[in-house]
Design a protein around this motif. Structure first.
Motif, PDB file in Angstrom:
ATOM      1  N   PRO A 256      -6.525   2.897  18.321  1.00  0.00           N
ATOM      2  CA  PRO A 256      -6.144   3.773  17.203  1.00  0.00           C
ATOM      3  C   PRO A 256      -5.996   2.974  15.913  1.00  0.00           C
ATOM      4  N   LEU A 257      -6.365   3.595  14.812  1.00  0.00           N
ATOM      5  CA  LEU A 257      -6.212   2.971  13.503  1.00  0.00           C
ATOM      6  C   LEU A 257      -4.769   3.082  13.032  1.00  0.00           C
ATOM      7  N   ARG A 258      -4.253   1.986  12.494  1.00  0.00           N
ATOM      8  CA  ARG A 258      -2.897   2.050  11.948  1.00  0.00           C
ATOM      9  C   ARG A 258      -2.864   2.880  10.676  1.00  0.00           C
ATOM     10  N   ASP A 259      -3.948   2.794   9.883  1.00  0.00           N
ATOM     11  CA  ASP A 259      -4.036   3.510   8.616  1.00  0.00           C
ATOM     12  C   ASP A 259      -5.320   4.331   8.603  1.00  0.00           C
ATOM     13  N   ALA A 260      -5.299   5.411   7.846  1.00  0.00           N
ATOM     14  CA  ALA A 260      -6.501   6.233   7.689  1.00  0.00           C
ATOM     15  C   ALA A 260      -7.575   5.448   6.943  1.00  0.00           C
ATOM     16  N   VAL A 261      -8.846   5.746   7.257  1.00  0.00           N
ATOM     17  CA  VAL A 261      -9.984   5.115   6.582  1.00  0.00           C
ATOM     18  C   VAL A 261     -10.861   6.212   6.004  1.00  0.00           C
TER      19      VAL A 261
ATOM     20  N   ASP B 137     -16.239  -6.353  18.496  1.00  0.00           N
ATOM     21  CA  ASP B 137     -15.582  -7.659  18.439  1.00  0.00           C
ATOM     22  C   ASP B 137     -16.449  -8.664  17.695  1.00  0.00           C
ATOM     23  N   LEU B 138     -15.803  -9.593  17.009  1.00  0.00           N
ATOM     24  CA  LEU B 138     -16.494 -10.736  16.437  1.00  0.00           C
ATOM     25  C   LEU B 138     -16.471 -11.865  17.468  1.00  0.00           C
ATOM     26  N   PRO B 139     -17.500 -12.718  17.500  1.00  0.00           N
ATOM     27  CA  PRO B 139     -17.599 -13.708  18.579  1.00  0.00           C
ATOM     28  C   PRO B 139     -16.412 -14.656  18.666  1.00  0.00           C
ATOM     29  N   TRP B 140     -15.755 -14.895  17.566  1.00  0.00           N
ATOM     30  CA  TRP B 140     -14.655 -15.866  17.550  1.00  0.00           C
ATOM     31  C   TRP B 140     -13.312 -15.181  17.338  1.00  0.00           C
ATOM     32  N   ALA B 141     -13.224 -13.876  17.644  1.00  0.00           N
ATOM     33  CA  ALA B 141     -12.018 -13.103  17.338  1.00  0.00           C
ATOM     34  C   ALA B 141     -10.776 -13.795  17.867  1.00  0.00           C
ATOM     35  N   ALA B 142      -9.752 -13.895  17.022  1.00  0.00           N
ATOM     36  CA  ALA B 142      -8.477 -14.494  17.418  1.00  0.00           C
ATOM     37  C   ALA B 142      -7.367 -13.688  16.800  1.00  0.00           C
ATOM     38  N   ALA B 143      -6.917 -12.660  17.523  1.00  0.00           N
ATOM     39  CA  ALA B 143      -5.892 -11.769  16.991  1.00  0.00           C
ATOM     40  C   ALA B 143      -4.581 -12.532  16.811  1.00  0.00           C
ATOM     41  N   GLY B 144      -3.814 -12.082  15.837  1.00  0.00           N
ATOM     42  CA  GLY B 144      -2.473 -12.614  15.666  1.00  0.00           C
ATOM     43  C   GLY B 144      -2.400 -13.867  14.806  1.00  0.00           C
ATOM     44  N   ILE B 145      -3.428 -14.142  13.982  1.00  0.00           N
ATOM     45  CA  ILE B 145      -3.382 -15.361  13.186  1.00  0.00           C
ATOM     46  C   ILE B 145      -2.485 -15.203  11.960  1.00  0.00           C
ATOM     47  N   GLY B 146      -2.055 -13.963  11.700  1.00  0.00           N
ATOM     48  CA  GLY B 146      -1.061 -13.770  10.653  1.00  0.00           C
ATOM     49  C   GLY B 146      -1.627 -13.596   9.255  1.00  0.00           C
ATOM     50  N   VAL B 147      -2.925 -13.419   9.120  1.00  0.00           N
ATOM     51  CA  VAL B 147      -3.522 -13.168   7.818  1.00  0.00           C
ATOM     52  C   VAL B 147      -3.972 -11.726   7.776  1.00  0.00           C
ATOM     53  N   CYS B 148      -3.420 -10.944   6.870  1.00  0.00           N
ATOM     54  CA  CYS B 148      -3.723  -9.512   6.857  1.00  0.00           C
ATOM     55  C   CYS B 148      -3.731  -9.012   5.420  1.00  0.00           C
ATOM     56  N   PHE B 149      -4.938  -8.821   4.853  1.00  0.00           N
ATOM     57  CA  PHE B 149      -5.054  -8.379   3.468  1.00  0.00           C
ATOM     58  C   PHE B 149      -4.993  -6.854   3.421  1.00  0.00           C
ATOM     59  N   THR B 150      -3.810  -6.294   3.562  1.00  0.00           N
ATOM     60  CA  THR B 150      -3.699  -4.828   3.536  1.00  0.00           C
ATOM     61  C   THR B 150      -2.922  -4.392   2.310  1.00  0.00           C
TER      62      THR B 150
ATOM     63  N   ARG C 171      -2.925  -1.520  17.868  1.00  0.00           N
ATOM     64  CA  ARG C 171      -3.453  -0.852  16.694  1.00  0.00           C
ATOM     65  C   ARG C 171      -4.499  -1.743  16.016  1.00  0.00           C
ATOM     66  N   ALA C 172      -5.459  -1.085  15.356  1.00  0.00           N
ATOM     67  CA  ALA C 172      -6.425  -1.779  14.509  1.00  0.00           C
ATOM     68  C   ALA C 172      -6.027  -1.531  13.066  1.00  0.00           C
ATOM     69  N   VAL C 173      -5.831  -2.602  12.326  1.00  0.00           N
ATOM     70  CA  VAL C 173      -5.349  -2.502  10.949  1.00  0.00           C
ATOM     71  C   VAL C 173      -6.528  -2.712  10.004  1.00  0.00           C
ATOM     72  N   PRO C 174      -6.943  -1.672   9.257  1.00  0.00           N
ATOM     73  CA  PRO C 174      -8.056  -1.838   8.306  1.00  0.00           C
ATOM     74  C   PRO C 174      -7.693  -2.837   7.209  1.00  0.00           C
ATOM     75  N   LEU C 175      -8.677  -3.634   6.808  1.00  0.00           N
ATOM     76  CA  LEU C 175      -8.475  -4.641   5.775  1.00  0.00           C
ATOM     77  C   LEU C 175      -9.081  -4.179   4.457  1.00  0.00           C
ATOM     78  N   HIS C 176      -8.453  -4.642   3.366  1.00  0.00           N
ATOM     79  CA  HIS C 176      -9.035  -4.450   2.053  1.00  0.00           C
ATOM     80  C   HIS C 176     -10.186  -5.443   1.885  1.00  0.00           C
ATOM     81  N   TYR C 177     -10.795  -5.433   0.715  1.00  0.00           N
ATOM     82  CA  TYR C 177     -11.920  -6.319   0.416  1.00  0.00           C
ATOM     83  C   TYR C 177     -13.066  -6.079   1.405  1.00  0.00           C
ATOM     84  N   ASN C 178     -13.459  -4.816   1.509  1.00  0.00           N
ATOM     85  CA  ASN C 178     -14.517  -4.448   2.450  1.00  0.00           C
ATOM     86  C   ASN C 178     -15.768  -3.944   1.741  1.00  0.00           C
ATOM     87  N   GLY C 179     -15.925  -4.292   0.446  1.00  0.00           N
ATOM     88  CA  GLY C 179     -17.132  -3.919  -0.281  1.00  0.00           C
ATOM     89  C   GLY C 179     -18.332  -4.709   0.217  1.00  0.00           C
ATOM     90  N   PRO C 180     -19.557  -4.236  -0.048  1.00  0.00           N
ATOM     91  CA  PRO C 180     -20.755  -4.865   0.502  1.00  0.00           C
ATOM     92  C   PRO C 180     -20.951  -6.315   0.080  1.00  0.00           C
TER      93      PRO C 180
END
Length: 457
Positions: free
Chosen positions: A382-387, A444-457, A405-414
């Motif tokens: 589930p998404l934490r925030d609406a997209v 998933d991204l090949p090197w996914a590492a959840a919980g690194i503490g960087v979240c541009f929301t 939860r999946a937290v959408p990130l900002h800075y998602n322009g092309p």
């Protein structure tokens, strides 16, 4: 925009629906009827987006369908011959032959613990010389006799059990006494306990992981027979790209040259070359026709601008377009073409995040199929925030995973990489968007590492 599945420049045939299900076929019919209609209320392109025209939008391929076409394209070429690969180079490959045991494992009776090998009931007289791993077969024991033994050492003939070091003590006369009863056969690994010579350890199609390498080595292998890595050549297009230093005078740094090769390697590819071509149609044609790679990946030049040379080049060499535009944002003007039997080209947009979208939409399923790697199991969170969604295209949005939860990130322009650089996955947002708490498919991204503490929301 050319109809997918046609030679570039040839008349577009009717859409082939042989391998579509009923719903897909009906959708194609509905789309063809709607081609000349103007967008209805609420379906205008988002502000700032290029209006490609409703007809062109409907000629683009739906996102999920594009991935299926890419996977199927990889199966249509000549059979790729298995190769013999040394264990040190086999990580990430797929077995092309069963891994059969070359010997019994273990190949002799061994001690599972440090302690004493004992024969018959105690107390026992202890031999002076112990038994170590890697030594030849020791002399047999007689009843009432014991010998010091190390883990992995060969068990003397007629041994009853191994008494662990912590379960024995010696008296003043040097005799060994058990402080805990040792059952018959205790802590002895009998020959063939794990497998017998000729047993199949792993089947064809097994992904070579570090554990597989360990098992192969234990079973006596120096090499394994595997599906070879697909060879990929990357062609970076654009006169405006700098290889080093700060952007200046209308020039920008090349982000894709450093990013794509390691990403492709993470997808199982052997990147044989990365070449800067610039905006040179003749050089592009020479590079594409001269490449011996299984897959050529180009960056930029997939639209219809004055220096966008990918489509004209494919037309001149008679390539077959399989996907010409995908209903996905970012990354809409991506393409997939068959150059000849067993060789393909994936054209990525020039904007960095749009290129990532093209990489995961077209290159990933094609490379995975060429390498015979298993498809990842789809999953949702589930998404934490609406997209906010695109009116008629899928959106791929960088997210980080926080708990369930999946937290959408900002800075998602092309043109942005700040979001994807911190992401664990991409959320597949359907047309129209997804509300808070809605279960959404994740890539998933090949090197996914959840919980690194960087979240541009």
């Amino acid at each position: 925009m050319t109809a997918p599945g046609t030679r570039v420049g040839a008349p577009a045939p009717a859409e082939d629906t042989d391998d579509l299900d009923v719903e897909e076929a009906l959708a194609l019919v509905r789309e063809s009827k709607d081609d000349s209609s103007a967008p209805g209320p609420g379906h205008e392109p988002p502000a700032g987006a290029a209006d490609t025209g409703r007809h062109e939008r409907h000629r683009a391929t739906p996102w999920g369908r594009a991935r299926e076409i890419a996977a199927r394209a990889a199966r249509s070429g000549a059979r790729r011959e298995p190769v013999s690969v040394r264990l040190g180079d086999a990580l990430g490959l797929v077995l092309a032959a069963p891994l059969d045991a070359l010997t019994d494992l273990p190949s002799f009776d061994t001690s599972a613990m440090d302690g004493w090998a004992v024969a018959g009931p105690g107390p026992w007289e202890v031999r002076e010389a112990g038994v170590l791993a890697g030594h030849a077969q020791p002399d047999p024991l007689t009843d009432g006799e014991a010998v010091r033994i190390a883990t992995g050492a060969r068990i003397p003939a007629d041994t009853t059990a191994v008494l662990r070091s912590e379960h024995g003590r010696t008296d003043a006369q040097g005799r060994l006494h058990a402080t805990r009863e040792a059952a018959h056969g205790q802590d002895i690994r009998p020959r063939g306990q794990e497998c017998r010579s000729g047993d199949q350890l792993l089947p064809v199609g097994t992904l070579v992981t570090p554990a597989v390498l360990g098992l192969a080595a234990a079973a006596g292998y120096d090499t394994v027979t595997a599906v070879p890595r697909p060879r990929v050549e990357v062609l970076v297009l654009g006169d405006e790209l700098l290889g080093e230093g700060l952007p200046h005078d209308g020039l920008v740094r090349d982000a894709l040259g450093p990013m794509l090769p390691p990403w492709l390697r993470a997808l199982g590819a052997d990147v044989v070359a990365v070449r800067r071509i610039g905006d040179d149609a003749r050089a592009l044609r020479k590079a594409v026709t001269g490449s011996a790679a299984d897959l050529v990946v180009t960056t930029g030049g997939t639209a219809a601008g004055p220096v966008d040379h990918v489509h004209p080049t494919l037309e001149r060499i008679g390539a077959e377009l399989l996907v010409d535009g995908v209903k996905v944002r970012p990354g809409h003007p991506m393409l997939l073409a068959r150059l000849d039997e067993g060789r393909h080209l994936v054209g990525l947009p020039g904007n960095p995040l749009a290129a990532v979208s093209g990489l995961l939409t077209l290159a990933e399923p094609l490379l995975r199929t060429l390498a015979a790697r298993p498809a990842p199991e789809p999953y949702t969170l589930p998404l934490r925030d609406a997209v906010q969604g695109h009116p008629y295209d899928t959106r791929l949005i960088p997210v980080v995973l926080r708990g369930d939860r999946a937290v959408p990130l900002h800075y998602n322009g092309p043109a942005m990489l700040r979001g994807i650089a911190a992401a664990d996955a991409l959320a597949v947002v359907p047309p129209g968007g997804a509300g808070q708490g809605v279960e959404t498919e994740l890539l998933d991204l090949p090197w996914a590492a959840a919980g690194i503490g960087v979240c541009f929301t």
